[in-house]
Design an enzyme around this catalytic site. Sequence first.
Site, PDB file in Angstrom:
ATOM      1  N   HIS A  17      42.870  47.728  32.608  1.00 29.83           N
ATOM      2  CA  HIS A  17      43.378  46.754  31.630  1.00 29.83           C
ATOM      3  C   HIS A  17      44.867  46.998  31.369  1.00 29.83           C
ATOM      4  O   HIS A  17      45.671  46.062  31.327  1.00 29.83           O
ATOM      5  CB  HIS A  17      42.656  46.897  30.279  1.00 29.83           C
ATOM      6  CG  HIS A  17      41.208  46.528  30.286  1.00 29.83           C
ATOM      7  ND1 HIS A  17      40.234  47.344  29.755  1.00 29.83           N
ATOM      8  CD2 HIS A  17      40.560  45.415  30.733  1.00 29.83           C
ATOM      9  CE1 HIS A  17      39.051  46.747  29.861  1.00 29.83           C
ATOM     10  NE2 HIS A  17      39.216  45.593  30.462  1.00 29.83           N
ATOM     11  N   ARG A  90      39.598  41.551  40.168  1.00 29.64           N
ATOM     12  CA  ARG A  90      39.316  42.772  40.930  1.00 29.64           C
ATOM     13  C   ARG A  90      38.861  42.463  42.338  1.00 29.64           C
ATOM     14  O   ARG A  90      39.217  43.144  43.286  1.00 29.64           O
ATOM     15  CB  ARG A  90      38.232  43.594  40.213  1.00 29.64           C
ATOM     16  CG  ARG A  90      38.728  44.287  38.975  1.00 29.64           C
ATOM     17  CD  ARG A  90      37.597  44.808  38.153  1.00 29.64           C
ATOM     18  NE  ARG A  90      36.761  43.712  37.681  1.00 29.64           N
ATOM     19  CZ  ARG A  90      35.936  43.781  36.652  1.00 29.64           C
ATOM     20  NH1 ARG A  90      35.798  44.907  36.005  1.00 29.64           N
ATOM     21  NH2 ARG A  90      35.233  42.749  36.269  1.00 29.64           N
TER      22      ARG A  90
END
Length: 164
Positions: A17, A90
Site C-alpha cells: 500500500h 497486483r
Amino acid sequence: MRRAVCPGSFDPVTNGHIDIVQRASTLFDEVVVAVGVNKSKNRLFSAEERIDMLREACSGFPNVSVDGFTGLLTDFCAQHGILAIVKGLRAVSDFDYELQMAQMNASLTDVETVFVPTSPEYSFLASSLVKEVATFGGDVSALVPDFVHRALTQRLAERMAEQA
Ligand code: PNS
C-alpha cells in the site's frame, strides 16, 4: 491543484500500500488516503487504529493526508475535489473487479481511475494474507512497517487470549 485518492480498507496497511501511495504522491499535487470505514466487513483493527497507522506510515510524504470515509467513494471524491482514484494492480486477477469498480464509479460521477502496477516485490502482498500468515506464526516482518508488525502481533495475541 490535481488531487487524487488512494482508497482501501488497510486492515492493516502493508508495504505494498505504502509503495502505491508514495508513487501516487509523485503523480499528483495532493493525495488523500481514504480509509473505508463502512461496517460491512469483520476487521482486525478499528477505523481509528487503521487511520492512525496510515498517518504514521505516510508521515514522510508531505503532500499526503489520511481521512476516513463512509458511504460511496464517489461522494467522498466529490466532497473533496478529487479527480482521480489511484488503485494498485497486483495481477490480472485484480483486474476484473477493479475494472468493474472503475466503470461503476465513472458511471456515478466523472471521476477517473488510474491503475498503478504493483512493484514486483509486493505482487503477492495482501492484508488478508498478512493476517492469515501472522495468525499461524509466520514471519511477516518484511511485509509491513515495524510499528504495524508490533500492533499486529499484539492484536493477534489478544484475540488468542480471548478465545482461550
Ligand atoms: O482494500 P479494499 O477492501 O479493496 O478497498 C475497497 C474499497 C474501500 C476501496 C471499496 O470497497 C470502496 O470504494 N468502498 C466504498 C463504497 C463504494 O463506493 N462502493 C462502490 C464501489 S464501485
